[in-house]
Design a protein around this motif. Structure first.
Motif, short mmCIF file in Angstrom:
data_model
loop_
_atom_site.label_atom_id
_atom_site.label_comp_id
_atom_site.label_asym_id
_atom_site.label_seq_id
_atom_site.Cartn_x
_atom_site.Cartn_y
_atom_site.Cartn_z
N GLN A 242 0.87 -1.31 -0.12
CA GLN A 242 0.16 0.16 -0.04
C GLN A 242 0.81 1.14 -0.02
O GLN A 242 0.53 2.34 -0.85
CB GLN A 242 -0.99 0.18 1.18
CG GLN A 242 -1.97 -1.05 1.18
CD GLN A 242 -3.41 -0.33 0.67
OE1 GLN A 242 -3.36 0.78 0.09
NE2 GLN A 242 -4.16 -1.14 0.49
N THR A 243 1.76 1.24 0.92
CA THR A 243 2.81 2.39 0.92
C THR A 243 3.40 2.64 -0.44
O THR A 243 3.81 3.71 -0.88
CB THR A 243 3.66 2.50 2.25
OG1 THR A 243 2.78 2.03 3.22
CG2 THR A 243 4.70 3.42 2.14
N GLY A 244 4.02 1.39 -1.08
CA GLY A 244 4.74 1.51 -2.11
C GLY A 244 4.03 2.06 -3.32
O GLY A 244 4.53 2.61 -4.06
N LEU A 245 2.62 1.69 -3.53
CA LEU A 245 1.82 2.25 -4.44
C LEU A 245 1.46 3.73 -4.12
O LEU A 245 1.70 4.50 -5.09
CB LEU A 245 0.52 1.48 -4.54
CG LEU A 245 0.40 0.17 -4.95
CD1 LEU A 245 -0.71 -0.75 -4.66
CD2 LEU A 245 0.83 0.25 -6.40
N ALA A 246 1.35 3.99 -3.02
CA ALA A 246 0.83 5.43 -2.63
C ALA A 246 2.19 6.54 -2.82
O ALA A 246 1.86 7.75 -3.20
CB ALA A 246 0.63 5.62 -1.28
N THR A 247 3.21 5.94 -2.57
CA THR A 247 4.36 6.71 -2.65
C THR A 247 5.09 6.85 -4.13
O THR A 247 6.20 7.55 -4.33
CB THR A 247 5.37 6.36 -1.65
OG1 THR A 247 5.93 5.24 -1.86
CG2 THR A 247 5.11 6.52 -0.30
N GLY A 248 4.73 5.89 -4.87
CA GLY A 248 5.35 5.76 -6.26
C GLY A 248 6.59 4.76 -6.32
O GLY A 248 7.07 5.02 -7.40
N LEU A 249 6.83 4.21 -5.51
CA LEU A 249 7.90 3.14 -5.28
C LEU A 249 7.62 2.11 -6.38
O LEU A 249 8.67 1.66 -7.19
CB LEU A 249 8.11 2.67 -4.06
CG LEU A 249 9.15 1.58 -3.97
CD1 LEU A 249 10.52 2.25 -4.17
CD2 LEU A 249 9.13 0.86 -2.44
N VAL A 250 6.37 1.68 -6.48
CA VAL A 250 5.83 0.95 -7.49
C VAL A 250 4.76 1.55 -8.35
O VAL A 250 3.98 2.21 -7.79
CB VAL A 250 5.52 -0.48 -7.15
CG1 VAL A 250 6.99 -1.33 -6.57
CG2 VAL A 250 4.56 -0.36 -5.98
N ASP A 251 4.50 1.02 -9.64
CA ASP A 251 3.41 1.76 -10.45
C ASP A 251 2.00 1.03 -10.32
O ASP A 251 1.10 1.32 -10.38
CB ASP A 251 3.98 1.96 -11.76
CG ASP A 251 4.99 2.91 -12.19
OD1 ASP A 251 5.03 3.79 -11.42
OD2 ASP A 251 5.94 2.36 -12.90
N GLY A 252 2.34 -0.22 -10.00
CA GLY A 252 1.22 -1.09 -9.94
C GLY A 252 1.55 -2.57 -9.22
O GLY A 252 2.61 -2.82 -9.08
#
Length: 393
Positions: A242-252
């Motif tokens: 969830q954090t990775g998606l919200a921060t842009g660390l991952v796109d999807g």
């Protein structure tokens, strides 16, 4: 000491003290019994009367065995297949053993992450059974990576029949020696067939995946598939998604529609495409160290109860998938179901590269993958042939 044993003690001591004067059928001391005998009989009658009072019944004997089961899904019985299936399993096992096996279920990762729970299950002391996602399962039983093959199953019927087949049961047997875990069954992780969810663009063709940073489990098979399709695989623990998606660390990422809905991934992504390129699973295992000490009849009860729970889970997962996809199309900015033609394009691109990776990783053992795919095809053809014979001829 049980309540029954206590009653016998009262009866024995009163008989001896009263010169073996035996109470009549109503539990009354005979006329002429000693004062001590009459007092003991009255005490016994009082104990029996209390036992009949609602809420004051004697406690049941302690169970001989405890089966603690750990999983990551919510304990909610309505939004996932794992919790209700395990609850049904609990009822079946405790009823069949008269409560001698106490089944205790802990969801929401209450007993730790998958790897930690699986390691504890191997010992069988604090946790006796565990539910593992595809990636973690492959880390405890290497052959399982073959199950994450791209576009392995053409439909749900074939997937369910395959996972419940004698062939797959044999495929899973070496896991006992390799990991100390005994296979009980396969559930459909949130509904099985996965859907992409991302923040960049709607995926309608393979070219749309190019350059997208797609979160994957720490699973070489998933990484290989994403690279083959042009995406950039990014390993990330489940708890950080969830954090990775919200921060842009991952796109999807990709999970079944039911998972996307349960965990509200529409809050951190905009687009979803039901691609079905991987069939995500939950593997249910039990500690061999714990299981092997059970009486044979209890082993049979656990195995047969698990079979029924798995069958129930298939149906629940299908419902959750449909609900999850309908909700996805309401809550994501855009949704799309990949066409059969585009699925075939992705299959033609990814399967040869996946097979090449298997040969590199498994050597001659990769021939097992060819047998696996042949069995899936055989089951699919047999199901269709049987349907036509039964319902058209």
């Amino acid at each position: 000491m049980s309540a029954g044993e206590c009653c016998c003690c009262f009866e024995s001591s009163s008989n001896e003290a009263a010169g073996r004067a035996i109470p009549d059928r109503a539990g009354r001391a005979p006329v002429g019994g000693t004062r001590r005998g009459r007092a003991s009989a009255l005490l016994l009658a009082g104990v029996l009367a209390l036992a009949l009072v609602p809420g004051l019944a004697a406690p049941a004997a302690a169970a001989s065995y405890t089966m603690t089961i750990a999983h990551l899904y919510p304990d909610d019985l309505t939004n996932n297949e794992t919790a209700p299936a395990l609850k049904h399993f609990e009822q079946l096992v405790e009823s069949a053993t008269g409560g001698d096996i106490d089944v205790q279920i802990f969801g929401n990762g209450a007993l730790g992450g998958e790897v930690e729970a699986a390691q504890q299950t191997r010992a069988g002391k604090t946790i006796q059974s565990v539910m593992l996602g595809s990636g973690t399962q492959a880390s405890f039983y290497r052959n399982y990576e073959m199950i994450t093959s791209p576009f392995l199953f053409p439909d749900y019927r074939t997937a369910w029949a395959f996972f419940d087949s004698p062939w797959f049961a044999e495929f899973m047997k070496p896991m006992v020696q390799e990991s100390g875990l005994r296979y009980l069954g396969t559930l459909d992780d949130g509904g099985g067939f996965v859907a992409f969810a991302n923040n960049k663009r709607l995926i309608t063709k393979v070219e749309d995946l190019k350059g997208l940073r797609i979160r994957v489990e720490e699973n070489q098979a998933h990484m290989t598939i994403m690279r083959a399709l042009g995406a950039s695989p990014t390993p990330l623990p489940w708890g950080e998604l969830q954090t990775g998606l919200a921060t842009g660390l991952v796109d999807g990422h990709f999970h079944a529609p039911g998972v996307n809905d349960i965990f509200k991934f529409y809050d951190v992504t905009n687009f979803t495409t039901w691609s079905g390129h991987v069939y995500n699973t939950i593997t249910w295992s039990v500690s061999e160290a714990w299981f092997s000490q059970l009486p044979d009849d209890y082993k049979k009860i656990i195995v047969t109860s698990a079979r029924e729970a798995v069958a129930m889970a298939h149906g629940i997962a299908a419902q959750i998938t449909v609900i999850g996809w309908v909700n996805s199309c309401k809550k994501f900015e855009q949704c799309h179901i990949l066409s059969d033609e585009e699925k075939q394009r992705m299959r033609d691109i990814s399967q040869p590269l996946y097979r090449e990776w298997l040969v590199t990783e498994f050597g001659e053992k990769a021939a097992l993958y060819d047998d696996l795919r042949a069995e899936v095809s055989r089951i699919h053809d047999e199901l269709n042939r049987s349907a036509v014979e039964l319902y058209l001829d």
